[in-house]
Structure formats: C-alpha cells, structure tokens
Design a protein around this motif. Structure first.
Motif, PDB file in Angstrom:
ATOM      1  N   PHE A 132      42.469  63.174  51.080  1.00  9.17           N
ATOM      2  CA  PHE A 132      43.019  63.128  52.436  1.00  9.17           C
ATOM      3  C   PHE A 132      41.997  63.649  53.444  1.00  9.17           C
ATOM      4  O   PHE A 132      41.866  63.107  54.539  1.00  9.17           O
ATOM      5  N   LEU A 133      41.300  64.723  53.080  1.00  9.49           N
ATOM      6  CA  LEU A 133      40.313  65.305  53.991  1.00  9.49           C
ATOM      7  C   LEU A 133      39.237  64.280  54.344  1.00  9.49           C
ATOM      8  O   LEU A 133      38.888  64.118  55.519  1.00  9.49           O
ATOM      9  N   LYS A 134      38.722  63.579  53.353  1.00  8.01           N
ATOM     10  CA  LYS A 134      37.669  62.598  53.609  1.00  8.01           C
ATOM     11  C   LYS A 134      38.177  61.470  54.500  1.00  8.01           C
ATOM     12  O   LYS A 134      37.447  60.973  55.366  1.00  8.01           O
ATOM     13  N   ARG A 135      39.429  61.064  54.307  1.00  4.22           N
ATOM     14  CA  ARG A 135      39.986  59.993  55.150  1.00  4.22           C
ATOM     15  C   ARG A 135      40.188  60.486  56.578  1.00  4.22           C
ATOM     16  O   ARG A 135      39.938  59.754  57.544  1.00  4.22           O
ATOM     17  N   ILE A 136      40.635  61.745  56.724  1.00  3.82           N
ATOM     18  CA  ILE A 136      40.829  62.328  58.055  1.00  3.82           C
ATOM     19  C   ILE A 136      39.506  62.392  58.805  1.00  3.82           C
ATOM     20  O   ILE A 136      39.423  62.076  59.993  1.00  3.82           O
ATOM     21  N   LEU A 137      38.445  62.801  58.103  1.00  2.00           N
ATOM     22  CA  LEU A 137      37.120  62.875  58.729  1.00  2.00           C
ATOM     23  C   LEU A 137      36.667  61.501  59.192  1.00  2.00           C
ATOM     24  O   LEU A 137      36.075  61.355  60.265  1.00  2.00           O
ATOM     25  N   LYS A 138      36.950  60.490  58.382  1.00  2.00           N
ATOM     26  CA  LYS A 138      36.526  59.135  58.716  1.00  2.00           C
ATOM     27  C   LYS A 138      37.310  58.569  59.887  1.00  2.00           C
ATOM     28  O   LYS A 138      36.736  57.921  60.774  1.00  2.00           O
ATOM     29  N   GLU A 139      38.622  58.834  59.918  1.00  2.29           N
ATOM     30  CA  GLU A 139      39.467  58.245  60.958  1.00  2.29           C
ATOM     31  C   GLU A 139      39.468  59.061  62.248  1.00  2.29           C
ATOM     32  O   GLU A 139      39.451  58.492  63.338  1.00  2.29           O
TER      33      GLU A 139
END
Length: 220
Positions: free
Chosen positions: A153-160
């Motif tokens: 989730f953290l990696k997706r949040i950083l990307k979005e």
C-alpha cells in the motif's frame, strides 16, 4: 636459492595479509566509533558530517548493522537509525506541502468494525482504539492519512499521491527500512516507533505522536 626465493615470496604475501587484516580491523573500529559517536550526538541534537552519514546509512546500512552487532543489538541499531533520520529530515519535513501519515492496521482493536478499502482500512471512529483520535488530529494538521496492512500500500500511495513528506508509525525494524527507502528517494521522512509490536493489539505513545504531528506542521 630457489627455496630461499619462495620463502621470501611467501613471507611477503603473509606480511601483506597481516597488513590487510589490520586495515580491515581498523576500518571496523572506525565505523563502530562513528556509529556510537553519531548516536550520542543525535541525542544531543547535533549531527556530525550529516550528508556523509546519510549516504552511508542509505546505501550501506546492512554492512553497518553486521558490524554493529559485534557490540550491540539489532534494535539499538534501528533506534540509532531512526533518531538520525528524524533529526536529519526534521526541518525539510516541516516545509513539506504534501504530507501523508502511514499508520499500521495492527493498532486496531480486535473487534474493529472498519473495512479494508482501496486506500487501506477505512476508520469509522468507533472509539475502540486510538486510531480515530490520531486520524482526526492528523487531518486537522493537513496530513492525508492511510491505515495500511502492508508495504504494498505504501508503494502505491507514493506512486499515486507523490508526497514530499511521509510520517510513519511502525515497529523499529519496519520504521527504519521504511525511512531508508524514502530517504533513498529523497522524500523527507519522520517516524514514531511502536511501544509494543506484533501483528495485533500493538500500541504507540499517542500523546507523543499527536504532539509531533502538530509540531511538524508548524511553520518556522
């Protein structure tokens, strides 16, 4: 004469080997001294050669950890790392305009009625755990908040969301690796370690966390 030549040759190699081992031992001693000295300086709000230490911590922390284990514990190493990152990025984090707070789902009560959604656990503010108060304070201080079940989730949040400041709450090991990951991406980071870790019924110093969330939003 041939045997004498071989003996001299072997002697030179043995001497070079001894010198090499001495340099390795000195290097380890210097690194241990630097780690310990940096720890005490961080505790006194002083950083020595911060950019150099940041580069070493970002890129060679696994080597530092192995060396540190000769004299200390893994948790102590992570504490030193967290203290360093928190001090190093403190001013930059305060200036960040797009901040997010990452909270671990393990802070939830066992009977938590919240459901998992696309952006993590969707708190319903039932009052069974401290997450509701933490989320309210964070949002009042301009944080986007996510209660996540894992690093994906953290990696997706950083990307979005592309935040320029990330505040994370986690156990010492996860907090350190998260800060290390963010630091290597040049994202200002802060963290608050859990008082009690594990997969369920964890705890955090809520009063300290709320104070830091407010303080890190104040402009100089």
């Amino acid at each position: 004469m041939v045997f004498d030549g071989l003996a001299i040759f072997n002697g030179i190699f043995e001497l070079l080997g001894v010198i090499f081992l001495i340099f390795i031992a000195l290097g380890i001693l210097i690194l241990l001294t630097a780690i310990i000295l940096s720890y005490f300086l961080v505790k006194k709000d002083r950083l020595i050669f911060p950019k150099l230490f940041l580069y070493i911590m970002d890129n060679f922390y696994s080597i530092l950890l192995k060396i540190f284990l000769l004299v200390g514990t893994e948790d102590t190493f992570y504490k030193i790392g967290l203290d360093f990152y928190n001090k190093y990025y403190y001013d930059k984090f305060k200036k960040a305009k797009n901040k997010v707070l990452i909270l671990p789902h393990c802070l939830r009560d066992l009977k938590c009625p919240a459901k998992l959604g696309a952006d993590g656990i969707q708190c319903v503010f039932c009052g069974k755990c401290p997450l509701g108060d933490i989320i309210k304070t964070a949002k009042e201080n301009n944080y986007d908040v996510y209660v996540v079940p894992g690093s994906t989730f953290l990696k997706r949040i950083l990307k979005e969301k592309r935040p320029d400041g990330v505040f994370g709450v986690a156990c010492y090991s996860d907090a350190f690796h998260g800060m290390n990951y963010l630091s290597r991406k040049s994202i200002a980071t802060q963290s608050q370690p859990l008082l009690k870790d594990g997969c369920i019924n964890t705890s955090v110093d809520v009063e300290e966390l709320l104070r830091r969330l407010k303080d890190n939003n104040k402009k100089k």
